[in-house]
Design a protein around this motif. Structure first.
Motif, PDB file in Angstrom:
ATOM      1  N   MET A 154       0.851  -1.162   0.000  1.00 47.57           N
ATOM      2  CA  MET A 154       0.000   0.000   0.000  1.00 47.57           C
ATOM      3  C   MET A 154       0.904   1.234   0.000  1.00 47.57           C
ATOM      4  O   MET A 154       1.988   1.210   0.578  1.00 47.57           O
ATOM      5  N   ILE A 155       0.438   2.287  -0.656  1.00 45.55           N
ATOM      6  CA  ILE A 155       1.196   3.539  -0.693  1.00 45.55           C
ATOM      7  C   ILE A 155       0.290   4.660  -0.215  1.00 45.55           C
ATOM      8  O   ILE A 155      -0.848   4.798  -0.684  1.00 45.55           O
ATOM      9  N   ALA A 156       0.791   5.451   0.722  1.00 41.00           N
ATOM     10  CA  ALA A 156       0.060   6.592   1.258  1.00 41.00           C
ATOM     11  C   ALA A 156       0.564   7.866   0.595  1.00 41.00           C
ATOM     12  O   ALA A 156       1.771   8.046   0.401  1.00 41.00           O
ATOM     13  N   VAL A 157      -0.379   8.730   0.249  1.00 43.21           N
ATOM     14  CA  VAL A 157      -0.061  10.049  -0.289  1.00 43.21           C
ATOM     15  C   VAL A 157      -0.714  11.065   0.631  1.00 43.21           C
ATOM     16  O   VAL A 157      -1.912  10.969   0.924  1.00 43.21           O
ATOM     17  N   ILE A 158       0.080  12.014   1.102  1.00 41.54           N
ATOM     18  CA  ILE A 158      -0.437  13.083   1.944  1.00 41.54           C
ATOM     19  C   ILE A 158      -0.298  14.390   1.189  1.00 41.54           C
ATOM     20  O   ILE A 158       0.780  14.697   0.660  1.00 41.54           O
ATOM     21  N   LEU A 159      -1.410  15.129   1.148  1.00 41.56           N
ATOM     22  CA  LEU A 159      -1.434  16.428   0.495  1.00 41.56           C
ATOM     23  C   LEU A 159      -1.589  17.520   1.542  1.00 41.56           C
ATOM     24  O   LEU A 159      -2.165  17.292   2.605  1.00 41.56           O
ATOM     25  N   GLN A 206       4.654   7.565   0.037  1.00 44.21           N
ATOM     26  CA  GLN A 206       5.496   6.605   0.747  1.00 44.21           C
ATOM     27  C   GLN A 206       4.778   5.283   0.972  1.00 44.21           C
ATOM     28  O   GLN A 206       3.584   5.270   1.300  1.00 44.21           O
ATOM     29  N   PRO A 207       5.486   4.169   0.817  1.00 45.30           N
ATOM     30  CA  PRO A 207       4.890   2.876   1.160  1.00 45.30           C
ATOM     31  C   PRO A 207       4.438   2.882   2.618  1.00 45.30           C
ATOM     32  O   PRO A 207       5.083   3.480   3.487  1.00 45.30           O
ATOM     33  N   TRP A 208       3.327   2.221   2.850  1.00 46.13           N
ATOM     34  CA  TRP A 208       2.730   2.185   4.186  1.00 46.13           C
ATOM     35  C   TRP A 208       2.234   0.781   4.470  1.00 46.13           C
ATOM     36  O   TRP A 208       1.707   0.098   3.581  1.00 46.13           O
ATOM     37  N   THR A 209       2.396   0.332   5.701  1.00 48.47           N
ATOM     38  CA  THR A 209       1.995  -1.010   6.110  1.00 48.47           C
ATOM     39  C   THR A 209       1.070  -0.917   7.304  1.00 48.47           C
ATOM     40  O   THR A 209       1.327  -0.165   8.254  1.00 48.47           O
ATOM     41  N   ASP A 247       1.729  -1.612  -4.272  1.00 48.15           N
ATOM     42  CA  ASP A 247       3.086  -1.340  -3.793  1.00 48.15           C
ATOM     43  C   ASP A 247       3.962  -0.826  -4.922  1.00 48.15           C
ATOM     44  O   ASP A 247       5.154  -0.614  -4.723  1.00 48.15           O
ATOM     45  N   ASP A 248       3.365  -0.627  -6.088  1.00 46.48           N
ATOM     46  CA  ASP A 248       4.094  -0.180  -7.267  1.00 46.48           C
ATOM     47  C   ASP A 248       4.093   1.346  -7.334  1.00 46.48           C
ATOM     48  O   ASP A 248       3.092   1.965  -7.700  1.00 46.48           O
ATOM     49  N   MET A 249       5.206   1.946  -6.971  1.00 44.29           N
ATOM     50  CA  MET A 249       5.324   3.397  -6.929  1.00 44.29           C
ATOM     51  C   MET A 249       5.065   4.023  -8.298  1.00 44.29           C
ATOM     52  O   MET A 249       4.511   5.122  -8.386  1.00 44.29           O
ATOM     53  N   SER A 250       5.410   3.325  -9.379  1.00 44.89           N
ATOM     54  CA  SER A 250       5.193   3.885 -10.711  1.00 44.89           C
ATOM     55  C   SER A 250       3.698   4.026 -11.023  1.00 44.89           C
ATOM     56  O   SER A 250       3.301   4.960 -11.725  1.00 44.89           O
ATOM     57  N   VAL A 251       2.865   3.156 -10.490  1.00 40.85           N
ATOM     58  CA  VAL A 251       1.415   3.259 -10.674  1.00 40.85           C
ATOM     59  C   VAL A 251       0.889   4.508  -9.971  1.00 40.85           C
ATOM     60  O   VAL A 251       0.082   5.261 -10.523  1.00 40.85           O
ATOM     61  N   VAL A 252       1.369   4.741  -8.767  1.00 41.38           N
ATOM     62  CA  VAL A 252       0.932   5.916  -8.003  1.00 41.38           C
ATOM     63  C   VAL A 252       1.437   7.194  -8.665  1.00 41.38           C
ATOM     64  O   VAL A 252       0.682   8.152  -8.835  1.00 41.38           O
TER      65      VAL A 252
END
Length: 93
Positions: free
Chosen positions: A1-6, A79-82, A53-58
């Motif tokens: 999982m990848i978290a994005v904070i704005l 950032q990846p998040w678990t 978990d694929d940063m390129s997709v995000v």
């Protein structure tokens, strides 16, 4: 999982792009790429959880949406998040 904070400023320019942004987010959710997303209650920013978990997709999703480059919007963290405690329905284990 990848978290994005704005982070959001007081610049209202982002509001013009928000309807299209929310449509793109709904499409990503329907595709299973975006698990959840939304603004903080105080409107100071937002959190998006991508179910990959694929940063390129995000990065591709962020690059394809002009909202993320709008005045008043700053991408603070990608950032990846678990999950360490609890569970989120629909999230990969």
């Amino acid at each position: 999982m990848i978290a994005v904070i704005l982070s959001f400023s007081d610049d209202p320019a982002r509001l013009e792009l928000r309807p299209g942004h929310r449509e793109r987010a709904a499409e990503l959710h329907a595709q299973g790429v975006l698990l959840a997303g939304g603004p903080f209650a105080d409107q100071s920013g937002a959190l998006l959880l991508f179910s990959t978990d694929d940063m390129s997709v995000v990065r591709a999703a962020l690059d394809a949406d002009p909202y993320y480059a709008a005045p008043g919007v700053q991408v603070v963290t990608v950032q990846p998040w678990t999950i360490a405690t609890g569970a989120i329905p629909g999230a990969a284990s």
